[in-house]
Design a protein around this motif. Structure first.
Motif, PDB file in Angstrom:
ATOM      1  N   VAL A  52     -53.016  25.856 -74.013  1.00  0.00           N
ATOM      2  CA  VAL A  52     -51.414  25.564 -74.089  1.00  0.00           C
ATOM      3  C   VAL A  52     -50.791  25.009 -73.063  1.00  0.00           C
ATOM      4  O   VAL A  52     -51.090  25.363 -71.845  1.00  0.00           O
ATOM      5  CB  VAL A  52     -50.692  27.152 -74.458  1.00  0.00           C
TER       6      VAL A  52
ATOM      7  N   THR B  18     -47.025  24.335 -71.187  1.00  0.00           N
ATOM      8  CA  THR B  18     -45.649  24.789 -71.170  1.00  0.00           C
ATOM      9  C   THR B  18     -44.828  24.292 -70.103  1.00  0.00           C
ATOM     10  O   THR B  18     -45.628  24.075 -69.113  1.00  0.00           O
ATOM     11  CB  THR B  18     -45.566  26.247 -71.204  1.00  0.00           C
TER      12      THR B  18
ATOM     13  N   LEU C 233     -55.327  30.086 -74.245  1.00  0.00           N
ATOM     14  CA  LEU C 233     -54.356  30.974 -75.380  1.00  0.00           C
ATOM     15  C   LEU C 233     -55.263  31.170 -76.408  1.00  0.00           C
ATOM     16  O   LEU C 233     -55.582  29.925 -77.282  1.00  0.00           O
ATOM     17  CB  LEU C 233     -52.872  30.347 -75.652  1.00  0.00           C
TER      18      LEU C 233
ATOM     19  N   THR D 246     -49.559  37.083 -74.437  1.00  0.00           N
ATOM     20  CA  THR D 246     -49.593  36.721 -73.170  1.00  0.00           C
ATOM     21  C   THR D 246     -49.971  38.082 -72.417  1.00  0.00           C
ATOM     22  O   THR D 246     -49.345  39.185 -72.779  1.00  0.00           O
ATOM     23  CB  THR D 246     -48.495  36.126 -72.611  1.00  0.00           C
TER      24      THR D 246
ATOM     25  N   THR E 272     -47.114  30.979 -68.317  1.00  0.00           N
ATOM     26  CA  THR E 272     -46.967  30.657 -69.860  1.00  0.00           C
ATOM     27  C   THR E 272     -45.981  31.697 -70.286  1.00  0.00           C
ATOM     28  O   THR E 272     -45.180  31.171 -71.110  1.00  0.00           O
ATOM     29  CB  THR E 272     -48.248  31.070 -70.827  1.00  0.00           C
TER      30      THR E 272
ATOM     31  N   GLY F  32     -43.708  25.024 -76.698  1.00  0.00           N
ATOM     32  CA  GLY F  32     -44.879  24.507 -75.902  1.00  0.00           C
ATOM     33  C   GLY F  32     -45.791  23.491 -76.722  1.00  0.00           C
ATOM     34  O   GLY F  32     -45.459  23.295 -77.887  1.00  0.00           O
TER      35      GLY F  32
END
Length: 224
Positions: free
Chosen positions: A35, A37, A49, A79, A85, A95
């Motif tokens: 991911v 972000t 992720l 998370t 993140t 994201g």
């Protein structure tokens, strides 16, 4: 085009005015992704992720016929701890989910700090820009977690390939999970190190050069 390759023949879809679009790939079980972000410094942080595929549930139709229809739950992710993140999700509300098949890229994102000026690297076979919504928070063995709903608003398939099965890649993924838990309350370090040695033996027997390099990255980025 969002990635590094301006000449890509990407198959891209985007919603109007923030409407949802379909995920660029089929999801089932827990799909391991990277991911991206955007942080306060304007750079895109890459991290691992896991996407939890939606479960379909029957929703009673309130119409006169009394029929039922199927409505999907959202794709979700968790998370753990005060990660970049989590903070960026809270600040930005969005994201990019990246689908990659390079074990070295995955290991670096999972266990080290990787920042880029653009969100989609050329290693991504597909991606989805997502809007995120916090669903719930909690604490597990002293570690705070937050569960998020992920809704794709733009997506693209950058490249396609005939899939192959490599046990070494799976072992690298499991090794990043075990390594990330070393020194974390609620986990037994001796047990985790035994797992890591087993995963290393799988990579040695069944992995290729990239899987072996990825395993070395796991060693470099952790206290293993």
């Amino acid at each position: 085009m969002t990635g590094d390759e301006s000449g890509s023949d990407a198959l891209e879809t985007s919603g109007e005015d923030g409407d949802s679009v379909a995920w660029p790939v089929s999801l089932s079980g827990v799909t391991e992704t990277v991911v991206a972000t955007r942080g306060p410094n304007g750079l895109w942080n890459l991290a691992a992720l896991g996407l939890f595929a939606p479960e379909w549930s029957d929703v009673a139709n309130e119409g006169p016929e009394g029929d039922s229809s199927e409505t999907p739950d959202p794709v979700t992710a968790r998370t753990w701890g005060s990660t970049r993140t989590r903070g960026n999700f809270r600040r930005q509300g969005e994201g990019y989910v990246l689908f990659v098949d390079d074990p070295v890229r995955f290991a670096d994102a999972a266990l080290s700090i990787v920042e880029r000026e653009t969100p989609v690297p050329d290693a991504a076979n597909a991606w989805a820009r997502i809007a995120v919504e916090s669903l719930e928070t909690g604490v597990d063995e002293g570690t705070e977690w937050e569960r998020w709903a992920l809704r794709p608003v733009e997506a693209a398939v950058e490249s396609t390939a005939v899939p192959t099965i490599d046990r070494g890649f799976g072992a690298v993924v499991e090794a990043t999970v075990a390594a990330s838990r070393l020194g974390v309350a609620g986990y037994d370090d001796e047990d985790l190190r035994e797992r890591l040695e087993y995963y290393a033996s799988v990579v040695d027997r069944a992995g290729g050069p990239r899987e072996r390099e990825a395993l070395e990255r796991v060693r470099e980025h952790s206290s293993w």
